[in-house]
Design an enzyme around this catalytic site. Structure first.
Site, PDB file in Angstrom:
ATOM      1  CG  ASP A 153       5.502   1.725   2.282  1.00 11.29           C
ATOM      2  OD1 ASP A 153       5.314   2.291   3.371  1.00 11.29           O
ATOM      3  OD2 ASP A 153       5.677   0.499   2.168  1.00 11.29           O
ATOM      4  CB  SER A 160       7.171  -2.638  -3.448  1.00  9.44           C
ATOM      5  OG  SER A 160       6.548  -2.095  -2.314  1.00  9.44           O
TER       6      SER A 160
HETATM    7  N1  LIG Z   1      14.882  -3.444  -7.383  1.00  9.81           N
HETATM    8  C1  LIG Z   1      13.706  -3.948  -7.764  1.00  9.81           C
HETATM    9  N2  LIG Z   1      13.533  -4.329  -9.039  1.00  9.81           N
HETATM   10  C2  LIG Z   1      12.334  -4.825  -9.435  1.00  9.81           C
HETATM   11  N3  LIG Z   1      11.267  -5.006  -8.626  1.00  9.81           N
HETATM   12  C3  LIG Z   1      11.390  -4.653  -7.367  1.00  9.81           C
HETATM   13  C4  LIG Z   1      12.605  -4.104  -6.855  1.00  9.81           C
HETATM   14  N4  LIG Z   1      12.428  -3.854  -5.550  1.00  9.81           N
HETATM   15  C5  LIG Z   1      11.154  -4.243  -5.256  1.00  9.81           C
HETATM   16  N5  LIG Z   1      10.526  -4.718  -6.331  1.00  9.81           N
HETATM   17  C6  LIG Z   1       9.134  -5.230  -6.400  1.00  9.81           C
HETATM   18  O1  LIG Z   1       8.584  -5.134  -5.095  1.00  9.81           O
HETATM   19  C7  LIG Z   1       8.272  -6.431  -4.537  1.00  9.81           C
HETATM   20  C8  LIG Z   1       8.646  -6.487  -3.069  1.00  9.81           C
HETATM   21  O2  LIG Z   1       7.794  -5.623  -2.411  1.00  9.81           O
HETATM   22  P1  LIG Z   1       7.238  -5.817  -0.937  1.00  9.81           P
HETATM   23  O3  LIG Z   1       6.250  -4.764  -0.759  1.00  9.81           O
HETATM   24  O4  LIG Z   1       6.806  -7.225  -0.705  1.00  9.81           O
HETATM   25  O5  LIG Z   1       8.505  -5.537  -0.014  1.00  9.81           O
HETATM   26  P2  LIG Z   1       9.114  -4.132   0.478  1.00  9.81           P
HETATM   27  O6  LIG Z   1       8.480  -3.036  -0.302  1.00  9.81           O
HETATM   28  O7  LIG Z   1      10.587  -4.277   0.403  1.00  9.81           O
HETATM   29  O8  LIG Z   1       8.669  -4.068   1.990  1.00  9.81           O
HETATM   30  P3  LIG Z   1       7.544  -3.097   2.701  1.00  9.81           P
HETATM   31  O9  LIG Z   1       6.397  -3.011   1.744  1.00  9.81           O
HETATM   32  O10 LIG Z   1       7.176  -3.830   3.967  1.00  9.81           O
HETATM   33  O11 LIG Z   1       8.254  -1.831   2.962  1.00  9.81           O
HETATM   34  C9  LIG Z   1       9.062  -7.398  -5.392  1.00  9.81           C
HETATM   35  O12 LIG Z   1       8.356  -8.615  -5.498  1.00  9.81           O
HETATM   36  C10 LIG Z   1       9.110  -6.707  -6.755  1.00  9.81           C
HETATM   37  O13 LIG Z   1       7.923  -6.955  -7.464  1.00  9.81           O
HETATM   38  C1  LIG Z   2       2.205  -2.990   6.283  1.00  2.53           C
HETATM   39  C2  LIG Z   2       2.069  -1.601   5.680  1.00  2.53           C
HETATM   40  O1  LIG Z   2       1.359  -0.789   6.625  1.00  2.53           O
HETATM   41  C3  LIG Z   2       3.431  -0.930   5.505  1.00  2.53           C
HETATM   42  C4  LIG Z   2       4.359  -1.622   4.561  1.00  2.53           C
HETATM   43  O2  LIG Z   2       5.563  -0.869   4.471  1.00  2.53           O
HETATM   44  C5  LIG Z   2       1.311  -1.710   4.393  1.00  2.53           C
HETATM   45  C6  LIG Z   2       0.825  -0.368   3.860  1.00  2.53           C
HETATM   46  O3  LIG Z   2       0.798   0.625   4.592  1.00  2.53           O
HETATM   47  O4  LIG Z   2       0.402  -0.343   2.696  1.00  2.53           O
HETATM   48 MG   LIG Z   3       6.362  -2.708  -0.317  1.00  2.02          MG
END
Ligand SMILES: Nc1ncnc2c1ncn2[C@@H]1O[C@H](COP(=O)(O)OP(=O)(O)OP(=O)(O)O)[C@@H](O)[C@H]1O
Ligand SMILES: C[C@@](O)(CCO)CC(=O)[O-]
Ligand SMILES: [Mg+2]
Length: 411
Positions: free
Chosen positions: A224, A163
């Site tokens: 992030d 994300s």
């Molecule tokens: N390639 C992509 N294209 C479009 N949207 C995306 C893409 N990658 C991520 N997203 C957006 O980010 C969301 C996923 O984000 P989420 O924060 O839940 O997971 P993550 O970022 O992979 O994990 P974390 O936050 O734990 O590192 C998806 O629902 C979408 O809205």
């Molecule tokens: C779970 C969390 O600590 C990390 C997600 O990658 C959420 C955040 O820092 O926003």
């Molecule tokens: Mg995320």
């Protein structure tokens, strides 16, 4: 010089070594960029007054299309144009605007609705784009329409910051296309984590990507998007970052359990526990921070994992990965928001490639996918219209970062 007609942006994923969840409560966390796992967005200028967003990675095989004139600009004016770019202050989050955007994605444009149903995940990704576009539109300097194509090496929703890398690419491309920042002219790497002035392009990108993360996560810590913007390996506390020496030298195995989860729900779960038992949860978060502060003590990885489990963000699939790696005396923990997603295993210097192959095949036999990685490297990178990039070439490329060797970096 004629004005640019396209931009290609890339931003890395991230891995958190210590401190996820605790960092949301202002504690220190340690994270590094995943240079080799990136999101890429191609922004193409058009003159038809339409915004087109292509999200194949989210299962949308047709574009989402909106007329620019239908966007709820009045909601932006009401709150302020939100481009106070010279300030250290966090940008005000515009809840009113977000509320207006949701119906637009779902049924504001008959064209979208007739063609395909849109699920929650896709809606969030579209809302982020529209939120940033509407906030940043500048009638004087903006393009009159754009086609946006998104692709990514990162698993979506697996803890590797998909994300944030999406948010950083969107913020960068829109700040460029809507005339708020200039194209960078440096080919040097950009793993500079010293915030170089509040009006610097990187600072603006990071602050707008943070807004985008709020649309996706609710209340993110900002770690992030900061890592996806600046790259490198850092310790992060309440928006302040410092380089961490030594983290880049470590080798890791990352294992995707393929159990899908979303960060918003995991963060909300910890919040419920925190609100109910602050006197118990706060010491747990403090203990997690203790590990970030003495991150060289690698055996703390196990303790960090147990503490995250006690917050309710573990998963049986993560425990399976830990058992398998522990058979080889390796330490593993969940990384990112947990609840499934990816597991981080530290590889000892003396581990042989034969042993790694054995571990990988044991993990694969359970349906998990694993790969070796190191952290650090470039944050956000840009290619402008001086390089010809066709949409077909972009969409069919396996390794986009290597294919185009002309990436530029903000300084
Ligand atoms: N390639 C992509 N294209 C479009 N949207 C995306 C893409 N990658 C991520 N997203 C957006 O980010 C969301 C996923 O984000 P989420 O924060 O839940 O997971 P993550 O970022 O992979 O994990 P974390 O936050 O734990 O590192 C998806 O629902 C979408 O809205
Ligand atoms: C779970 C969390 O600590 C990390 C997600 O990658 C959420 C955040 O820092 O926003
Ligand atoms: Mg995320």
């Amino acid at each position: 010089m004629s004005s640019p007609t396209h931009y290609l942006i890339s931003a890395p994923g991230k891995v958190i070594l210590f401190g996820e969840h605790a960092v949301v409560y202002g504690k220190t966390a340690i994270a590094g960029s995943l240079d080799g796992l990136r999101t890429y967005i191609l922004f193409e200028k058009s003159d038809d007054g339409l915004l087109e967003l292509n999200l194949p990675k989210l299962g949308l095989h047709l574009p989402l299309i909106w007329p620019i004139s239908a966007l709820p600009y009045s909601k932006v004016a009401a709150v302020s144009k939100a481009t106070d770019n010279n300030s250290s202050q966090e940008l005000a989050f515009n809840e009113e605007l977000l509320k207006e955007l949701k119906p637009i994605v779902l049924d504001g444009n008959a064209k979208n609705k007739d063609i395909q149903e849109i699920n929650e995940l896709q809606q969030v990704a579209a809302s982020v784009f529209l939120y940033l576009y509407t906030s940043l539109e500048d009638k004087q300097n903006s393009w009159c329409g754009m086609k946006v194509h998104v692709t990514s090496d990162l698993p979506v929703g697996a803890g590797l910051g998909s994300s944030a890398s999406y948010s950083v690419c969107l913020a960068t491309g829109l700040l460029l296309a809507l005339g708020h920042i200039p194209v960078p002219n440096s080919n040097e790497g950009n793993t500079d984590t010293s915030f170089s002035g509040y009006s610097s392009p990187m600072n603006l990108i990071n602050r707008w990507a943070f807004q985008a993360e709020k649309v996706i996560h609710g209340i993110p810590s900002g770690i992030d998007n900061a890592v996806a913007t600046y790259g490198g390996a850092v310790s992060f506390t309440k928006g302040e970052m410092e380089n961490v020496i030594g983290f880049q030298l470590l080798r890791f195995l990352l294992t995707n359990t393929k159990i899908s989860r979303d960060t918003r729900a995991q963060v909300a779960k910890v919040r419920v526990l925190y609100d109910k038992y602050p006197h118990i949860v706060d010491p747990i978060l403090e203990a997690i921070e203790g590990m970030s502060l003495s991150f060289n003590e690698i055996e703390l990885i196990d303790i960090n994992h147990y503490l995250l489990n006690s917050l309710g963000v573990g998963h049986s699939s993560i425990d399976r990965v830990r058992e398998i790696t522990a058979q080889h005396s390796l330490h593993s923990k969940l990384t990112g928001a947990g609840g499934g997603g990816c597991v981080l295993t530290l590889l000892r210097d003396d581990i042989t490639s034969d042993e790694i192959t054995k571990i990988k095949s044991a993990l694969a036999s359970l349906g998990f996918e694993s790969f070796e990685t190191q952290v650090g490297g470039n944050g956000v990178s840009v290619i402008d219209s001086s390089v010809t990039i066709s949409k077909q070439e972009f969409l069919s490329s396996e390794n986009i970062q290597q294919k185009f060797s002309v990436w530029k970096h903000f300084t």
